[in-house]
Motif scaffolding. Structure first.
Motif, short mmCIF file in Angstrom:
data_model
loop_
_atom_site.label_atom_id
_atom_site.label_comp_id
_atom_site.label_asym_id
_atom_site.label_seq_id
_atom_site.Cartn_x
_atom_site.Cartn_y
_atom_site.Cartn_z
N PHE A 113 38.15 46.05 33.62
CA PHE A 113 39.05 45.69 34.87
C PHE A 113 40.33 46.17 33.78
CE2 PHE A 113 35.24 42.55 33.78
CZ PHE A 113 35.06 42.70 35.26
N ASP A 118 43.84 42.05 37.10
CA ASP A 118 44.28 41.49 38.27
C ASP A 118 43.80 40.36 37.99
OD1 ASP A 118 45.32 44.34 39.03
OD2 ASP A 118 43.66 44.37 40.26
N GLU A 119 43.04 39.54 37.86
CA GLU A 119 42.82 38.38 38.70
C GLU A 119 41.81 37.72 36.69
OE1 GLU A 119 40.04 36.52 40.95
OE2 GLU A 119 38.96 39.14 41.37
N PRO A 122 38.81 37.59 35.01
CA PRO A 122 38.51 38.31 35.60
C PRO A 122 36.87 38.52 36.16
CG PRO A 122 38.10 39.85 33.49
CD PRO A 122 38.96 38.71 33.14
N ASN A 125 33.64 40.57 41.12
CA ASN A 125 34.24 41.64 42.15
C ASN A 125 36.29 41.40 41.61
OD1 ASN A 125 32.68 40.80 43.91
ND2 ASN A 125 33.05 38.79 43.95
N THR A 126 36.60 41.94 40.40
CA THR A 126 37.51 42.05 40.18
C THR A 126 37.93 43.88 40.26
OG1 THR A 126 37.51 40.14 38.87
CG2 THR A 126 39.49 41.82 38.68
N SER A 127 38.92 43.99 40.89
CA SER A 127 39.15 45.49 41.10
C SER A 127 38.89 46.10 39.63
CB SER A 127 40.29 46.45 41.32
OG SER A 127 41.64 45.60 40.60
N ARG A 128 38.19 46.90 39.65
CA ARG A 128 37.97 47.85 37.64
C ARG A 128 39.59 48.54 37.80
NH1 ARG A 128 34.60 44.75 38.73
NH2 ARG A 128 32.48 46.30 37.99
N LYS A 129 40.22 49.14 36.55
CA LYS A 129 41.45 50.07 36.11
C LYS A 129 41.28 50.55 35.06
CE LYS A 129 44.97 46.99 36.19
NZ LYS A 129 45.92 45.58 35.95
N LYS A 143 28.97 53.07 36.32
CA LYS A 143 28.59 53.27 37.99
C LYS A 143 27.54 54.79 37.16
CE LYS A 143 33.11 53.53 39.64
NZ LYS A 143 34.32 54.40 40.58
#
Length: 313
Positions: A113, A118-119, A122, A125-129, A143
């Motif tokens: 994350f 980002d939230e 997390p 559904n939290t975007s991966r960074k 993945k």
């Protein structure tokens, strides 16, 4: 820690993979207790195939594989080494798990994350960074594993936050050391952080191996609640010096941003600076519910690490 816990069950037969040229004193105690220790490179597909071949290891097929090896972030290794170890080696192991129909428990990282999600906290559904290459390799490894889940791989992903415990000289140890030397600088606003006791993490691994959870499930592992950095610093200071940490050792956030810029080429130091300048914490309720683990409050649980530090410093 994981191997010691597994050895508590006398019925377990364990094979441990050891890096070549490792000092035998680091694993002699496990050999003495019957663990089969095989030296080889995880990045060698031939070695991995050999490990999974019963004729080569003299045992029945594996039931569970705990894959907890990785090149950790901030190390001075080429990107190629990170990719080979964290992505390709993971694929080699997972492909053999799929072929031999054994469960894989994979140690990923909350770093998927990003250093700062980002939230907060997390969720799936939290975007991966991929804010550094280590995080990128962990995202990619997850993945690749999920692709194999669709082919029948039995997989549980464990994502620990920064872990504390006896024997670890990483971020928690350095935090205690800086406070002991009076060198710790704090931001002038409080933040919340969320580490995890290594014993909680081991419980999560064991439960993930034994449980019957949906394949591909992933769990963030951390202490029960985030802790105020200021409160943790004062707690450590009381244990070391019997007093609060000096309040004047707080600087504006702009100072941390300046340090981040100055240290732009030193990923390890940059990460350490970031970890004490912004909040990072995680929801452990899914892990508590599905893995049936008991989590701790960092204060006062962290005391045993401070006591260990005092015994070895």
């Amino acid at each position: 820690h994981l191997c010691k816990k597994l050895l508590e069950d006398k019925n377990n037969k364990i094979i441990a993979l050891i890096r070549p040229n490792t000092d035998i004193r680091r694993y002699q105690e496990f050999k003495d207790k019957g663990v089969i220790c095989k030296l080889g490179k995880l990045t060698s597909p031939e070695f991995i195939v050999e490990v999974f071949n019963p004729d080569k290891t003299g045992r029945d097929k594996f039931d569970i594989v705990y894959h907890i090896a990785a090149l950790r972030g901030g190390r001075n290794f080429p990107k190629k080494d990170y990719y080979e170890t964290n992505v390709n080696a993971t694929k080699y192991i997972a492909e053999q798990c799929l072929k031999h129909k054994c469960k894989l428990v994979f140690c990923s990282s909350v770093g998927v994350f990003g250093t700062f999600p980002d939230e907060l906290p997390p969720n799936e559904n939290t975007s991966r960074k991929s804010d550094n290459y280590y995080h990128f390799t962990k995202i990619l490894a997850e993945k690749e594993l999920q692709k194999l889940v669709k082919q029948g791989l039995k997989l549980i992903i464990i994502r620990p936050t920064i872990t504390y415990g006896i024997g670890d000289y990483g971020f928690p140890y350095k935090l205690i050391s800086l406070l002991n030397k009076g060198l710790m600088i704090l931001p002038n606003r409080d933040i919340k952080i969320n580490m995890v006791d290594v014993n909680t993490l081991i419980s999560a691994f064991i439960s993930a191996g034994k449980g019957n959870l949906p394949s591909g499930s992933a769990y963030n592992i951390a202490d029960k609640n985030p802790v105020s950095l200021r409160k943790l610093v004062d707690f450590i200071s009381y244990q070391l010096k019997n007093r609060k940490y000096p309040s004047w050792k707080k600087v504006p956030m702009l100072s941390f941003k300046l340090l981040d810029f100055i240290l732009s080429k030193n990923e390890r130091l940059r990460t350490s600076i970031k970890l004490i300048s912004r909040s990072w914490y995680y929801d452990v309720s899914p892990a508590e519910m599905d893995l049936h683990i008991s989590t701790h409050e960092t204060i006062p649980n962290f005391k045993y690490v401070i006591d260990w530090y005092k015994s070895v410093k």
